[in-house]
Design a protein around this motif. Structure first.
Motif, mmCIF file in Angstrom:
data_model
loop_
_atom_site.group_PDB
_atom_site.id
_atom_site.type_symbol
_atom_site.label_atom_id
_atom_site.label_comp_id
_atom_site.label_asym_id
_atom_site.label_seq_id
_atom_site.Cartn_x
_atom_site.Cartn_y
_atom_site.Cartn_z
ATOM 1 N N LEU A 54 0.804 -1.264 -0.060
ATOM 2 C CA LEU A 54 -0.077 0.072 0.052
ATOM 3 C C LEU A 54 0.927 1.434 -0.004
ATOM 4 O O LEU A 54 0.540 2.308 -0.569
ATOM 5 N N GLN A 55 2.135 1.107 0.680
ATOM 6 C CA GLN A 55 2.794 2.350 0.541
ATOM 7 C C GLN A 55 3.195 2.977 -0.917
ATOM 8 O O GLN A 55 3.074 3.894 -1.397
ATOM 9 N N ARG A 56 3.538 1.795 -1.702
ATOM 10 C CA ARG A 56 4.012 1.975 -2.938
ATOM 11 C C ARG A 56 2.885 2.637 -3.660
ATOM 12 O O ARG A 56 2.784 3.649 -4.508
ATOM 13 N N PHE A 57 1.379 2.160 -3.442
ATOM 14 C CA PHE A 57 0.513 2.557 -4.284
ATOM 15 C C PHE A 57 0.153 3.845 -3.950
ATOM 16 O O PHE A 57 -0.316 4.818 -4.575
ATOM 17 N N ARG A 58 0.016 4.436 -2.506
ATOM 18 C CA ARG A 58 -0.080 5.752 -2.016
ATOM 19 C C ARG A 58 0.924 6.553 -2.604
ATOM 20 O O ARG A 58 0.438 7.631 -3.198
ATOM 21 N N GLN A 59 2.136 6.304 -2.698
ATOM 22 C CA GLN A 59 2.927 7.108 -3.171
ATOM 23 C C GLN A 59 2.790 7.302 -4.838
ATOM 24 O O GLN A 59 3.056 8.444 -5.290
ATOM 25 N N TYR A 60 2.518 6.197 -5.499
ATOM 26 C CA TYR A 60 2.117 6.248 -6.852
ATOM 27 C C TYR A 60 0.806 7.306 -7.401
ATOM 28 O O TYR A 60 1.202 8.267 -8.119
ATOM 29 N N LEU A 61 0.046 7.235 -6.120
ATOM 30 C CA LEU A 61 -1.271 8.076 -6.473
ATOM 31 C C LEU A 61 -0.816 9.388 -6.302
ATOM 32 O O LEU A 61 -1.335 10.472 -6.842
ATOM 33 N N LYS A 86 0.926 11.218 -9.057
ATOM 34 C CA LYS A 86 0.083 11.340 -10.078
ATOM 35 C C LYS A 86 -0.928 12.494 -9.990
ATOM 36 O O LYS A 86 -1.430 13.202 -10.770
ATOM 37 N N HIS A 87 -1.449 12.510 -8.761
ATOM 38 C CA HIS A 87 -2.856 13.358 -8.550
ATOM 39 C C HIS A 87 -2.502 14.170 -7.344
ATOM 40 O O HIS A 87 -3.346 15.196 -7.307
ATOM 41 N N GLY A 88 -1.277 14.197 -6.763
ATOM 42 C CA GLY A 88 -1.220 15.157 -5.570
ATOM 43 C C GLY A 88 -1.491 14.840 -4.301
ATOM 44 O O GLY A 88 -2.396 13.759 -4.089
ATOM 45 N N PRO A 89 -0.872 15.335 -3.380
ATOM 46 C CA PRO A 89 -1.363 14.794 -1.845
ATOM 47 C C PRO A 89 -2.828 14.923 -1.635
ATOM 48 O O PRO A 89 -3.222 14.120 -0.727
ATOM 49 N N GLU A 90 -3.246 15.967 -1.979
ATOM 50 C CA GLU A 90 -4.710 16.214 -1.434
ATOM 51 C C GLU A 90 -5.753 15.052 -1.945
ATOM 52 O O GLU A 90 -6.727 14.841 -1.164
ATOM 53 N N ALA A 91 -5.642 14.888 -3.190
ATOM 54 C CA ALA A 91 -6.590 13.945 -3.740
ATOM 55 C C ALA A 91 -6.144 12.775 -2.886
ATOM 56 O O ALA A 91 -7.216 11.669 -2.626
ATOM 57 N N VAL A 92 -5.083 12.382 -2.701
ATOM 58 C CA VAL A 92 -4.860 11.161 -2.149
ATOM 59 C C VAL A 92 -5.288 11.217 -0.543
ATOM 60 O O VAL A 92 -6.127 10.168 -0.162
#
Ligand SMILES: Nc1ncnc2c1ncn2[C@@H]1O[C@H](COP(=O)(O)OP(=O)(O)O)[C@@H](O)[C@H]1O
Ligand SMILES: [Mg+2]
Length: 461
Positions: A297-304, A307-313
């Protein structure tokens, strides 16, 4: 029956402030032979009990629970790994029924806006009892894709996608065609009783072993978020220690499970495209045992975030917190609250292209078998930390907000990240003490925690 012989034990369940004597050893039992067994056997002071021996801790399977729980005497300190009627959340039809009821209740008591926060599960009908309602909905949306899932099976078994009503007609007649071999000669039957509560005797909660099968027909999410053209869903772990009051912990690690084949809506019969279960994907001809099909999940969160910026995440992860909490609240009054029980749930979450998370199902027995070295580490750490929270050793004070990789997410209300009153975000979601997919420096945290607990103990003695 479990009647501990150690009469000097006074610990667990008594008020946390009280001086507690600890057992010389903790007698455990389990039927599972995977990472769990490794963790239990390696735990200092824990000893394995076989056959009919008395136990203090039992990680049982749900079939044992169904047959034995009601006539097992349990002493105060004993702990067991499921709630008696866990299936209220972990069977696909009951989960949806409870969520629908909870949404109605919220609408009555708090209004439409609040009720809309439960709109995180795809439209679902129980089959065959809601067949007519389903047909009405089906006709309103011609051309869309639906997914049929047996209510109590797992690992993608018995699932198929469809777009024509004819496929359901065949299924209804018990003549389901090639795709539905598992259903042949199995008349479908509803197991829910008219009162709406679910009779434990007729509810077969063990996945795999069911005499007759109910299905759910669910709207298929046609626009899953894709990475490298491939579909995935997330496995997230939530530990519930009590329902009344609701006390739930969220694990920082988890993973995304990818399909091996590029996503397309043109071949709806190809399970390798549409079902992301590891059990399905590892039978695919393209599966590489070394590469596996998981991302942590860490890798997934970083990927997002890239791509979309920290706020979207942040918004996505806070929407997921909302799913965990509301789904637990939806069964809070239905689950038989019992201080002996805890449960480690495996949530299946699908994310669509608008970064909206959808709840697909909640598993009572998430797989504890490792598919790679990384997976082995995740699962052993998860289980070690679960045992730390369950705290058979009676070391915790009960005021901890973090134990290893677990963060306390809900404690009869939202748990704030910092000290002080819980705050509510503009979106109306709870801003709670969760760190899903964030750094999991559990070893360091555990060292500090147990050092400070020992310090407190010394100071008070
Ligand atoms: N409504 C849905 N939309 C899109 N994909 C779905 C949907 N429901 C299930 N799936 C896919 O099928 C897989 C298996 O479904 P799930 O509900 O988790 O049943 P099982 O108990 O067999 O794991 C999921 O992991 C997901 O990849
Ligand atoms: Mg699943």
């Amino acid at each position: 029956m479990s009647r501990p012989k150690n009469q000097n034990y006074k610990g667990h369940g008594l008020s946390k402030g009280k001086e507690r004597e600890q057992r010389a050893s903790i007698r455990f039992k389990t039927t599972l032979m995977n990472t769990l067994m490794d963790v239990l056997r390696n735990r200092p002071g824990w000893v394995e009990v076989k056959d009919e021996g008395e136990w203090d801790f039992y990680w049982c399977d749900v079939s044992w629970l169904r047959e034995n729980f009601d006539h097992t005497y349990m002493d105060e300190h004993v702990r067991i790994s499921h709630f008696r009627n866990h299936y209220e959340l972990t069977r696909k039809n009951y989960m949806v029924k409870n969520l629908k009821r909870f949404r109605k209740q919220l609408e009555r008591e708090a209004g439409k806006l609040e009720a809309a926060k439960c709109d995180f599960f795809p439209k679902t009908f129980e089959m065959p009892c809601e067949y007519h309602l389903f047909v009405e909905e089906f006709r309103k949306n011609p051309g869309i894709t639906w997914i049929m899932k047996p209510v109590a099976r797992s690992q993608g078994k018995g699932i198929f996608l469809f777009r024509r009503l004819k496929d359901i007609m065949d299924w209804r007649k018990g003549n389901a065609g090639k795709k539905l071999t598992s259903l042949e000669a199995q008349p479908a039957r509803s197991t829910a009783n008219p009162s709406g509560s679910h009779d434990a005797r007729s509810s077969d909660d063990q996945k795999e072993d069911i005499p007759v099968e109910n299905y759910v027909a669910q709207r298929y999410i046609e626009n899953p978020y894709l990475i490298g053209g491939r579909k995935f869903d997330l496995r997230v772990y939530v530990l519930v220690m009590s329902y009344i009051p609701l006390r739930a912990w969220l694990y920082r690690d988890g993973f995304a499970r990818f399909s091996n084949t590029r996503f397309t809506l043109s071949s709806i019969d190809d399970q390798y495209v549409h079902l992301t279960n590891v059990a399905v994907q590892k039978t695919s001809p393209d599966y590489h045992p070394k590469k596996g099909c998981k991302w942590m999940l860490q890798r997934f969160r970083q990927y997002l975030a890239s791509k979309h910026g920290p706020e979207a995440v942040e918004t996505l992860f806070s929407d997921m917190d909302n799913i965990f909490i509301r789904s637990l609240q939806s069964v809070q009054k239905v689950i038989i609250s019992d201080k002996h029980c805890f449960e480690l749930y495996g949530y299946d979450i699908l994310i669509d292209q608008d970064l909206k998370p959808w709840l697909l199902e909640v598993n009572a027995s998430p797989s504890l078998t490792a598919s790679s070295q990384e997976d082995y580490e995740l699962k052993t750490c998860l289980l070690e930390d679960t045992l730390h929270v369950v705290d058979m050793e009676a070391r915790l004070t009960g005021r901890e907000k973090r134990v290893g990789g677990f963060d306390l997410m809900w404690n009869d209300g939202p748990v704030s990240r910092e000290e002080g009153p819980p705050d509510l975000s503009g979106m109306g979601n709870f801003v709670t003490n969760t760190h899903l997919g964030c750094v999991n420096d559990r070893k360091k945290q555990l060292r500090q925690l147990f050092r400070s607990l020992q310090g407190q103990k010394k100071a008070s003695s």
